[in-house]
Scaffold this motif. Structure first.
Motif, PDB file in Angstrom:
ATOM      1  N   VAL A   1       0.855  -1.191   0.000  1.00 19.54           N
ATOM      2  CA  VAL A   1       0.000   0.000   0.000  1.00 19.54           C
ATOM      3  C   VAL A   1       0.888   1.237   0.000  1.00 19.54           C
ATOM      4  O   VAL A   1       1.787   1.370   0.832  1.00 19.54           O
ATOM      5  N   ASP A   2       0.643   2.135  -0.941  1.00 24.55           N
ATOM      6  CA  ASP A   2       1.429   3.359  -1.044  1.00 24.55           C
ATOM      7  C   ASP A   2       0.848   4.442  -0.152  1.00 24.55           C
ATOM      8  O   ASP A   2      -0.346   4.773  -0.253  1.00 24.55           O
ATOM      9  N   LEU A   3       1.676   5.017   0.701  1.00 25.61           N
ATOM     10  CA  LEU A   3       1.252   6.176   1.467  1.00 25.61           C
ATOM     11  C   LEU A   3       1.365   7.386   0.542  1.00 25.61           C
ATOM     12  O   LEU A   3       2.456   7.798   0.165  1.00 25.61           O
ATOM     13  N   ALA A   4       0.218   7.941   0.150  1.00 23.40           N
ATOM     14  CA  ALA A   4       0.185   8.975  -0.879  1.00 23.40           C
ATOM     15  C   ALA A   4       0.046  10.385  -0.325  1.00 23.40           C
ATOM     16  O   ALA A   4       0.355  11.355  -1.021  1.00 23.40           O
ATOM     17  N   GLU A   5      -0.411  10.519   0.919  1.00 19.42           N
ATOM     18  CA  GLU A   5      -0.591  11.859   1.479  1.00 19.42           C
ATOM     19  C   GLU A   5      -0.629  11.775   2.997  1.00 19.42           C
ATOM     20  O   GLU A   5      -1.058  10.763   3.561  1.00 19.42           O
ATOM     21  N   ALA A   6      -0.177  12.841   3.632  1.00 20.25           N
ATOM     22  CA  ALA A   6      -0.280  12.951   5.092  1.00 20.25           C
ATOM     23  C   ALA A   6      -0.702  14.370   5.444  1.00 20.25           C
ATOM     24  O   ALA A   6      -0.216  15.336   4.839  1.00 20.25           O
ATOM     25  N   ARG A   7      -1.608  14.487   6.381  1.00 22.10           N
ATOM     26  CA  ARG A   7      -2.049  15.798   6.856  1.00 22.10           C
ATOM     27  C   ARG A   7      -2.012  15.814   8.382  1.00 22.10           C
ATOM     28  O   ARG A   7      -2.199  14.785   9.034  1.00 22.10           O
ATOM     29  N   THR A   8      -1.802  16.991   8.916  1.00 23.48           N
ATOM     30  CA  THR A   8      -1.875  17.182  10.359  1.00 23.48           C
ATOM     31  C   THR A   8      -2.904  18.269  10.640  1.00 23.48           C
ATOM     32  O   THR A   8      -2.836  19.359  10.043  1.00 23.48           O
ATOM     33  N   VAL A   9      -3.847  17.973  11.522  1.00 19.12           N
ATOM     34  CA  VAL A   9      -4.907  18.933  11.835  1.00 19.12           C
ATOM     35  C   VAL A   9      -5.018  19.099  13.341  1.00 19.12           C
ATOM     36  O   VAL A   9      -4.636  18.206  14.109  1.00 19.12           O
ATOM     37  N   PRO A  10      -5.528  20.244  13.781  1.00 18.52           N
ATOM     38  CA  PRO A  10      -5.690  20.476  15.223  1.00 18.52           C
ATOM     39  C   PRO A  10      -6.900  19.740  15.778  1.00 18.52           C
ATOM     40  O   PRO A  10      -7.677  19.124  15.024  1.00 18.52           O
ATOM     41  N   ASP A  11      -7.061  19.830  17.087  1.00 16.79           N
ATOM     42  CA  ASP A  11      -8.221  19.217  17.745  1.00 16.79           C
ATOM     43  C   ASP A  11      -9.445  20.107  17.544  1.00 16.79           C
ATOM     44  O   ASP A  11     -10.012  20.666  18.498  1.00 16.79           O
ATOM     45  N   VAL A  12      -9.865  20.226  16.311  1.00 21.53           N
ATOM     46  CA  VAL A  12     -11.028  21.038  15.947  1.00 21.53           C
ATOM     47  C   VAL A  12     -11.978  20.147  15.158  1.00 21.53           C
ATOM     48  O   VAL A  12     -11.607  19.629  14.091  1.00 21.53           O
ATOM     49  N   HIS A  13     -13.174  19.992  15.681  1.00 24.43           N
ATOM     50  CA  HIS A  13     -14.158  19.056  15.136  1.00 24.43           C
ATOM     51  C   HIS A  13     -14.351  19.218  13.630  1.00 24.43           C
ATOM     52  O   HIS A  13     -14.230  18.243  12.864  1.00 24.43           O
TER      53      HIS A  13
ATOM     54  N   ALA B   1     -13.176  10.346  17.798  1.00 24.18           N
ATOM     55  CA  ALA B   1     -14.324   9.446  17.619  1.00 24.18           C
ATOM     56  C   ALA B   1     -15.567  10.235  17.212  1.00 24.18           C
ATOM     57  O   ALA B   1     -16.322   9.808  16.328  1.00 24.18           O
ATOM     58  N   ASP B   2     -15.781  11.393  17.848  1.00 22.31           N
ATOM     59  CA  ASP B   2     -16.933  12.237  17.501  1.00 22.31           C
ATOM     60  C   ASP B   2     -16.868  12.661  16.034  1.00 22.31           C
ATOM     61  O   ASP B   2     -17.867  12.636  15.313  1.00 22.31           O
ATOM     62  N   ALA B   3     -15.657  13.080  15.597  1.00 23.79           N
ATOM     63  CA  ALA B   3     -15.505  13.577  14.239  1.00 23.79           C
ATOM     64  C   ALA B   3     -15.671  12.462  13.210  1.00 23.79           C
ATOM     65  O   ALA B   3     -16.289  12.672  12.153  1.00 23.79           O
ATOM     66  N   VAL B   4     -15.114  11.284  13.489  1.00 27.55           N
ATOM     67  CA  VAL B   4     -15.251  10.167  12.555  1.00 27.55           C
ATOM     68  C   VAL B   4     -16.725   9.777  12.418  1.00 27.55           C
ATOM     69  O   VAL B   4     -17.229   9.562  11.303  1.00 27.55           O
ATOM     70  N   ALA B   5     -17.419   9.694  13.532  1.00 18.14           N
ATOM     71  CA  ALA B   5     -18.847   9.354  13.488  1.00 18.14           C
ATOM     72  C   ALA B   5     -19.619  10.391  12.680  1.00 18.14           C
ATOM     73  O   ALA B   5     -20.476  10.039  11.850  1.00 18.14           O
TER      74      ALA B   5
END
Length: 260
Positions: free
Chosen positions: A43-55, A87-91
């Motif tokens: 599996v190729d890792l094609a992108e990475a992002r970093t985000v803050p704890d903001v819903h 978990a809240d954001a994924v849901a």
């Protein structure tokens, strides 16, 4: 779903979640470990992002990545504190509710019983929440498991725990052909000298990935030329072409340092 970035490739993105990463207080090592693990599974890792704890930002990043790539792996934000909102954001991204998974509740209760004076509290129960329709990702290290829903795997941010959870991810992935990597080392010549022959070989082999990584060690300098591809025969042929092209350009100190 089919990957949009390269027919035949199986792709993934990593979403790193946490203010502590963006502030520099915590140095992320999970991206490196995930990239290496995925490569072994084709599996190729094609992108990475970093985000803050903001819903809203977590949801926006998830929606963008999960529609573009075959898999998304998130790290961080599934602990017991108020800012652990992954978990809240994924849901929310999947349009489902969260519920307390009975297996996780059982794990937490067993831990509570083993430690006199410890009582189940709301913070502990936060770690038992899983999106409806999700499955658990085993945690062999410490604490509750992660979870997966759709093409998203939600793992812990603590590196040792994340690595343990990864072992329950690999068998669920639809892997492609494993990428093979080999390295040609050039000593005593800078990138400006090797640029033209490297570019010519790269254009002749568009399915290959060719990268130049300069080094300087006291009086010794040069570049490690890393070639990656899925076809071992083409990779071997490209190595031969590259070495010939470099030597034809007057570069004498050229050798492969990880030949099979």
């Amino acid at each position: 779903m089919a990957s949009e970035v390269g027919k035949g490739r199986v792709t993934a993105a990593v979403l790193i979640i946490g203010d502590e990463i963006l502030s520099g207080r915590t140095q992320d090592t999970n991206l490196r470990d995930i990239a290496k693990y995925l490569a072994v599974h084709g599996v190729d890792l094609a992108e990475a992002r970093t985000v803050p704890d903001v819903h809203e930002e977590i949801i926006a990043a998830l929606d963008a990545l999960r529609t573009r790539y075959d898999y998304v792996i998130t790290t961080g934000g599934i602990g017991p504190t108020h800012d652990d909102i992954t978990a809240d954001a994924v849901a929310a991204a999947f349009g489902v509710e969260l519920y307390e998974h009975p297996d996780i509740i059982d794990l937490i209760e067993a831990r509570v019983r083993s430690r006199p004076g410890l009582e189940m509290n709301a913070a502990m129960r936060r770690m038992a929440r899983v999106p409806v329709g999700g499955d658990l990702v085993r945690n062999p290290v410490s604490g509750p498991p992660g979870f997966t829903i759709g093409n998203v795997f939600t793992l812990a941010g603590v590196p040792s725990i994340m690595r343990g959870m990864l072992e329950d991810v690999g068998h669920r992935l639809r892997g492609g052909a494993v990428t093979v990597s080999r390295t040609v080392r050039v000593e005593g010549s800078g990138e400006s000298v090797i640029a033209a022959p490297l570019e010519a070989v790269a254009k002749a082999h568009p399915a290959m990935s060719l990268g130049s990584y300069p080094f300087f060690d006291g009086s010794l300098y040069g570049s490690n030329l890393v070639l990656r591809g899925r076809d071992p025969d083409e990779l071997s042929a490209t190595i031969i072409e590259l070495v010939y092209a470099l030597k034809s350009a007057g570069i004498e100190t050229v050798r492969e340092i990880d030949a099979p």
